[in-house]
Design an enzyme around this catalytic site. Structure first.
Site, short mmCIF file in Angstrom:
data_model
loop_
_atom_site.label_atom_id
_atom_site.label_comp_id
_atom_site.label_asym_id
_atom_site.label_seq_id
_atom_site.Cartn_x
_atom_site.Cartn_y
_atom_site.Cartn_z
N ASP A 1 0.86 -1.18 0.00
CA ASP A 1 0.00 0.00 0.00
C ASP A 1 0.91 1.24 0.00
OD1 ASP A 1 -2.40 1.48 0.35
OD2 ASP A 1 -2.25 1.35 2.52
N GLY B 1 3.92 1.19 1.02
CA GLY B 1 5.28 0.68 0.79
C GLY B 1 6.13 0.68 2.05
P1 IMP Z 1 1.92 -0.52 3.70
O1 IMP Z 1 2.99 -0.57 4.76
O2 IMP Z 1 1.17 0.77 3.74
O3 IMP Z 1 2.45 -0.85 2.31
O4 IMP Z 1 0.80 -1.59 4.03
C1 IMP Z 1 1.08 -2.65 4.74
C2 IMP Z 1 -0.06 -3.47 5.26
O5 IMP Z 1 -1.26 -2.76 5.49
C3 IMP Z 1 -0.43 -4.55 4.28
O6 IMP Z 1 0.48 -5.62 4.31
C4 IMP Z 1 -1.79 -4.92 4.78
O7 IMP Z 1 -1.67 -5.85 5.84
C5 IMP Z 1 -2.36 -3.62 5.27
N1 IMP Z 1 -3.24 -3.03 4.21
C6 IMP Z 1 -2.96 -2.04 3.35
N2 IMP Z 1 -4.00 -1.77 2.53
C7 IMP Z 1 -4.97 -2.65 2.90
C8 IMP Z 1 -6.30 -2.91 2.41
O8 IMP Z 1 -6.82 -2.29 1.47
N3 IMP Z 1 -6.97 -3.90 3.05
C9 IMP Z 1 -6.45 -4.63 4.08
N4 IMP Z 1 -5.22 -4.43 4.54
C10 IMP Z 1 -4.49 -3.44 3.97
#
Ligand code: IMP
Ligand code: MG
Length: 190
Positions: free
Chosen positions: A112, A114
């Site tokens: 999402d 990153g």
């Molecule tokens: P990031 O660190 O923002 O890239 O996101 C990391 C984590 O957030 C992902 O591995 C998911 O576990 C959770 N996440 C992000 N977007 C979503 C979504 O749309 N639905 C459910 N979990 C999400």
């Protein structure tokens, strides 16, 4: 399909579509890693990636049973019960095996902002001197990138909506769904 999807969700990808894509990714990964001979250390990010990691390693095995594959898991959290990342990543569980000289394949449910994958690479993996690090994610939501991660293997690109199912939850629910659902209208965004 033998069941009725939850009425509050739009189906983004059906169970069959997910299964076919995971099989394709398993083949691609098997073809890439078989010639390398190193241990392939698959590192799943809990909780969300439990579903995808399990299906993916089976797909890799079916294409290349001889790859010396091991598995480890980290538990990282940045969300709590919110639908928007809090910005800081917390380590709740580190890997428990040596990855020195191994080919590491990070497996995540969704990239999402990153931040999670970047944190994992920089803090928990790179310092332990693996031979290589690549990322395989079931979903990529590039619209919300803060740290631009380019996963080497991506199942599907998703629009800027909150998705659930196939391991992904909203407040602990929906993880067990065999399809990927979207809350219509983006109504969950804080
Ligand atoms: P990031 O660190 O923002 O890239 O996101 C990391 C984590 O957030 C992902 O591995 C998911 O576990 C959770 N996440 C992000 N977007 C979503 C979504 O749309 N639905 C459910 N979990 C999400
Ligand atoms: Mg996750």
């Amino acid at each position: 399909m033998k069941y009725t999807p939850e009425p509050e969700l739009h189906v983004f990808k059906t169970e069959d579509e997910v299964r076919c894509r995971v099989a394709e990714l398993g083949k691609e990964i098997a073809d890439d890693y078989l010639p390398r001979k190193n241990t392939l250390m698959v590192v799943g990010i809990l909780d969300g990636a439990f579903f995808f990691t399990a299906h993916l390693v089976h797909a890799i095995y079916k294409n290349a049973p001889k790859i010396p594959l091991r598995m480890d898991f980290v538990k990282l959290s940045s969300y709590g019960d919110k639908t928007v990342s809090s910005g800081t990543v917390r380590v709740e569980r580190d890997i428990s095996q040596s990855i020195k000289g191994a080919d590491v394949l990070i497996v995540d449910d969704i990239v999402d902002t990153g931040r999670t994958v970047d944190f994992l690479v920089q803090n928990l993996l790179k310092p332990r001197e693996p031979a290589s690090i690549r990322t395989c994610t079931l979903l990529h939501k590039p619209a919300r990138a803060i740290i631009p991660i380019q996963p080497e293997y991506t199942g599907f690109i998703v629009p800027n909506e909150f998705v659930v199912g196939c391991g992904m939850d909203y407040k602990g629910e929906y993880r067990h769904l065999p399809y990927i659902g979207i809350f219509p209208g983006g109504k969950l965004w804080a």
